[in-house]
Scaffold this motif. Structure first.
Motif, PDB file in Angstrom:
ATOM      1  N   TYR A   1      -3.898  16.118  11.263  1.00  0.00           N
ATOM      2  CA  TYR A   1      -3.191  15.037  10.580  1.00  0.00           C
ATOM      3  C   TYR A   1      -4.195  14.168   9.821  1.00  0.00           C
ATOM      4  O   TYR A   1      -5.235  13.772  10.364  1.00  0.00           O
ATOM      5  CB  TYR A   1      -2.413  14.197  11.592  1.00  0.00           C
ATOM      6  N   TYR A   2      -3.850  13.873   8.581  1.00  0.00           N
ATOM      7  CA  TYR A   2      -4.727  13.102   7.695  1.00  0.00           C
ATOM      8  C   TYR A   2      -4.011  11.829   7.244  1.00  0.00           C
ATOM      9  O   TYR A   2      -2.827  11.872   6.884  1.00  0.00           O
ATOM     10  CB  TYR A   2      -5.077  13.904   6.457  1.00  0.00           C
ATOM     11  N   CYS A   3      -4.734  10.714   7.246  1.00  0.00           N
ATOM     12  CA  CYS A   3      -4.166   9.518   6.648  1.00  0.00           C
ATOM     13  C   CYS A   3      -4.618   9.423   5.199  1.00  0.00           C
ATOM     14  O   CYS A   3      -5.674   9.935   4.817  1.00  0.00           O
ATOM     15  CB  CYS A   3      -4.522   8.256   7.440  1.00  0.00           C
ATOM     16  N   ASN A   4      -3.798   8.777   4.419  1.00  0.00           N
ATOM     17  CA  ASN A   4      -3.948   8.738   2.970  1.00  0.00           C
ATOM     18  C   ASN A   4      -3.598   7.349   2.481  1.00  0.00           C
ATOM     19  O   ASN A   4      -2.689   6.705   3.035  1.00  0.00           O
ATOM     20  CB  ASN A   4      -3.012   9.791   2.364  1.00  0.00           C
ATOM     21  N   ALA A   5      -4.301   6.903   1.449  1.00  0.00           N
ATOM     22  CA  ALA A   5      -3.989   5.586   0.896  1.00  0.00           C
ATOM     23  C   ALA A   5      -4.299   5.557  -0.594  1.00  0.00           C
ATOM     24  O   ALA A   5      -5.268   6.164  -1.051  1.00  0.00           O
ATOM     25  CB  ALA A   5      -4.796   4.511   1.613  1.00  0.00           C
ATOM     26  N   TYR A   6      -3.463   4.845  -1.324  1.00  0.00           N
ATOM     27  CA  TYR A   6      -3.712   4.575  -2.729  1.00  0.00           C
ATOM     28  C   TYR A   6      -4.195   3.134  -2.842  1.00  0.00           C
ATOM     29  O   TYR A   6      -3.565   2.211  -2.323  1.00  0.00           O
ATOM     30  CB  TYR A   6      -2.449   4.782  -3.552  1.00  0.00           C
ATOM     31  N   VAL A   7      -5.314   2.964  -3.526  1.00  0.00           N
ATOM     32  CA  VAL A   7      -5.994   1.671  -3.564  1.00  0.00           C
ATOM     33  C   VAL A   7      -6.325   1.279  -4.994  1.00  0.00           C
ATOM     34  O   VAL A   7      -6.750   2.122  -5.789  1.00  0.00           O
ATOM     35  CB  VAL A   7      -7.294   1.732  -2.725  1.00  0.00           C
ATOM     36  N   LEU A   8      -6.099   0.014  -5.292  1.00  0.00           N
ATOM     37  CA  LEU A   8      -6.593  -0.564  -6.538  1.00  0.00           C
ATOM     38  C   LEU A   8      -7.900  -1.268  -6.216  1.00  0.00           C
ATOM     39  O   LEU A   8      -7.927  -2.221  -5.437  1.00  0.00           O
ATOM     40  CB  LEU A   8      -5.589  -1.558  -7.097  1.00  0.00           C
ATOM     41  N   GLN A   9      -8.989  -0.815  -6.814  1.00  0.00           N
ATOM     42  CA  GLN A   9     -10.288  -1.436  -6.524  1.00  0.00           C
ATOM     43  C   GLN A   9     -10.396  -2.813  -7.153  1.00  0.00           C
ATOM     44  O   GLN A   9     -11.013  -3.719  -6.598  1.00  0.00           O
ATOM     45  CB  GLN A   9     -11.416  -0.541  -7.035  1.00  0.00           C
ATOM     46  N   ASN A  10      -9.799  -2.973  -8.318  1.00  0.00           N
ATOM     47  CA  ASN A  10      -9.770  -4.270  -9.001  1.00  0.00           C
ATOM     48  C   ASN A  10      -8.533  -4.289  -9.888  1.00  0.00           C
ATOM     49  O   ASN A  10      -7.888  -3.260 -10.081  1.00  0.00           O
ATOM     50  CB  ASN A  10     -11.060  -4.488  -9.807  1.00  0.00           C
TER      51      ASN A  10
ATOM     52  N   ASN B   1      -4.930   3.409  -9.878  1.00  0.00           N
ATOM     53  CA  ASN B   1      -4.628   3.681  -8.474  1.00  0.00           C
ATOM     54  C   ASN B   1      -5.479   4.867  -8.020  1.00  0.00           C
ATOM     55  O   ASN B   1      -5.362   5.966  -8.562  1.00  0.00           O
ATOM     56  CB  ASN B   1      -3.142   4.016  -8.348  1.00  0.00           C
ATOM     57  N   THR B   2      -6.310   4.665  -7.041  1.00  0.00           N
ATOM     58  CA  THR B   2      -7.216   5.707  -6.567  1.00  0.00           C
ATOM     59  C   THR B   2      -6.781   6.178  -5.191  1.00  0.00           C
ATOM     60  O   THR B   2      -6.477   5.363  -4.314  1.00  0.00           O
ATOM     61  CB  THR B   2      -8.660   5.192  -6.518  1.00  0.00           C
TER      62      THR B   2
ATOM     63  N   THR C   1       0.619   2.407  -1.546  1.00  0.00           N
ATOM     64  CA  THR C   1       1.285   3.307  -0.608  1.00  0.00           C
ATOM     65  C   THR C   1       0.281   3.995   0.303  1.00  0.00           C
ATOM     66  O   THR C   1      -0.774   4.438  -0.131  1.00  0.00           O
ATOM     67  CB  THR C   1       2.117   4.353  -1.364  1.00  0.00           C
ATOM     68  N   MET C   2       0.642   4.073   1.581  1.00  0.00           N
ATOM     69  CA  MET C   2      -0.156   4.791   2.580  1.00  0.00           C
ATOM     70  C   MET C   2       0.703   5.890   3.184  1.00  0.00           C
ATOM     71  O   MET C   2       1.937   5.818   3.150  1.00  0.00           O
ATOM     72  CB  MET C   2      -0.653   3.846   3.671  1.00  0.00           C
ATOM     73  N   GLY C   3       0.058   6.874   3.747  1.00  0.00           N
ATOM     74  CA  GLY C   3       0.851   7.961   4.304  1.00  0.00           C
ATOM     75  C   GLY C   3       0.077   8.847   5.257  1.00  0.00           C
ATOM     76  O   GLY C   3      -1.141   8.716   5.411  1.00  0.00           O
ATOM     77  N   TRP C   4       0.810   9.699   5.906  1.00  0.00           N
ATOM     78  CA  TRP C   4       0.267  10.719   6.794  1.00  0.00           C
ATOM     79  C   TRP C   4       0.644  12.092   6.245  1.00  0.00           C
ATOM     80  O   TRP C   4       1.787  12.309   5.832  1.00  0.00           O
ATOM     81  CB  TRP C   4       0.808  10.571   8.208  1.00  0.00           C
ATOM     82  N   TYR C   5      -0.305  12.980   6.264  1.00  0.00           N
ATOM     83  CA  TYR C   5      -0.105  14.367   5.872  1.00  0.00           C
ATOM     84  C   TYR C   5      -0.647  15.237   6.994  1.00  0.00           C
ATOM     85  O   TYR C   5      -1.405  14.774   7.844  1.00  0.00           O
ATOM     86  CB  TYR C   5      -0.840  14.664   4.561  1.00  0.00           C
ATOM     87  N   ARG C   6      -0.264  16.503   6.991  1.00  0.00           N
ATOM     88  CA  ARG C   6      -0.771  17.405   8.013  1.00  0.00           C
ATOM     89  C   ARG C   6      -0.992  18.791   7.429  1.00  0.00           C
ATOM     90  O   ARG C   6      -0.361  19.175   6.443  1.00  0.00           O
ATOM     91  CB  ARG C   6       0.174  17.466   9.212  1.00  0.00           C
TER      92      ARG C   6
ATOM     93  N   VAL D   1       3.943  14.161   5.678  1.00  0.00           N
ATOM     94  CA  VAL D   1       4.665  13.833   6.909  1.00  0.00           C
ATOM     95  C   VAL D   1       5.508  12.578   6.679  1.00  0.00           C
ATOM     96  O   VAL D   1       6.716  12.593   6.897  1.00  0.00           O
ATOM     97  CB  VAL D   1       3.697  13.607   8.080  1.00  0.00           C
ATOM     98  N   ALA D   2       4.867  11.522   6.235  1.00  0.00           N
ATOM     99  CA  ALA D   2       5.574  10.272   5.988  1.00  0.00           C
ATOM    100  C   ALA D   2       4.715   9.368   5.122  1.00  0.00           C
ATOM    101  O   ALA D   2       3.488   9.436   5.163  1.00  0.00           O
ATOM    102  CB  ALA D   2       5.900   9.564   7.307  1.00  0.00           C
ATOM    103  N   THR D   3       5.386   8.534   4.324  1.00  0.00           N
ATOM    104  CA  THR D   3       4.688   7.532   3.530  1.00  0.00           C
ATOM    105  C   THR D   3       5.372   6.184   3.698  1.00  0.00           C
ATOM    106  O   THR D   3       6.544   6.116   4.088  1.00  0.00           O
ATOM    107  CB  THR D   3       4.661   7.892   2.037  1.00  0.00           C
ATOM    108  N   ILE D   4       4.631   5.132   3.388  1.00  0.00           N
ATOM    109  CA  ILE D   4       5.172   3.784   3.481  1.00  0.00           C
ATOM    110  C   ILE D   4       4.547   2.929   2.389  1.00  0.00           C
ATOM    111  O   ILE D   4       3.337   2.959   2.171  1.00  0.00           O
ATOM    112  CB  ILE D   4       4.927   3.183   4.886  1.00  0.00           C
ATOM    113  N   THR D   5       5.388   2.181   1.685  1.00  0.00           N
ATOM    114  CA  THR D   5       4.922   1.313   0.614  1.00  0.00           C
ATOM    115  C   THR D   5       4.466  -0.036   1.200  1.00  0.00           C
ATOM    116  O   THR D   5       4.736  -0.335   2.368  1.00  0.00           O
ATOM    117  CB  THR D   5       6.040   1.064  -0.394  1.00  0.00           C
ATOM    118  N   PRO D   6       3.820  -0.860   0.392  1.00  0.00           N
ATOM    119  CA  PRO D   6       3.401  -2.178   0.893  1.00  0.00           C
ATOM    120  C   PRO D   6       4.556  -3.033   1.387  1.00  0.00           C
ATOM    121  O   PRO D   6       4.378  -3.870   2.279  1.00  0.00           O
ATOM    122  CB  PRO D   6       2.718  -2.816  -0.320  1.00  0.00           C
TER     123      PRO D   6
END
Length: 120
Positions: A92-101, A106-107, A32-37, A47-52
């Motif tokens: 406004y900040y962008c945000n992302a949850y990432v799996l490194q491996n 989820n980081t 999931t990625m998103g925007w915050y403010r 603000v908003a999020t969006i899944t893969p």
């Protein structure tokens, strides 16, 4: 992993701006990625999020005016902001949850903010 946001600026009320965020670095999966403010004196807010797969979620205050989108091939995230109001003024900040491996947790990553200022 790094996130870089750009596209902020000064706009009059009723105008539009488009924010973009690019993710770089190596990883296994981008979730999931998103925007915050955050405006002065206030907590950072969603603000908003969006899944893969493209499922979206919006704050009530921006629903119907903002549109979040992502390009999974390019690892980018956008936020189209229309009918802007002075109360949208914030960093406004962008945000992302990432799996490194595959075996990692989820980081969460944050980009540096970009200033959006809406004049009345």
């Amino acid at each position: 992993v790094q996130l870089q946001a750009f596209g902020g600026g000064l706009v009059q009320a009723g105008g539009s701006l488009r924010l973009s965020c690019a993710l770089s670095g190596s990883f296994f999966r981008l979730n999931t990625m998103g925007w915050y403010r955050q405006s002065p004196g206030n907590e950072r807010e969603l603000v908003a999020t969006i899944t893969p797969l493209g499922s979206t979620r919006y704050a009530n205050s921006v629903n119907g005016r903002f549109t979040i989108s992502r390009d999974n091939a390019k690892n980018t995230l956008d936020l189209q902001m229309n009918s802007l109001k002075p109360e949208d003024t914030a960093v406004y900040y962008c945000n992302a949850y990432v799996l490194q491996n595959p075996s990692s947790v989820n980081t969460e990553y944050w980009g540096r903010g970009t200033q959006v200022t809406v004049s009345s």
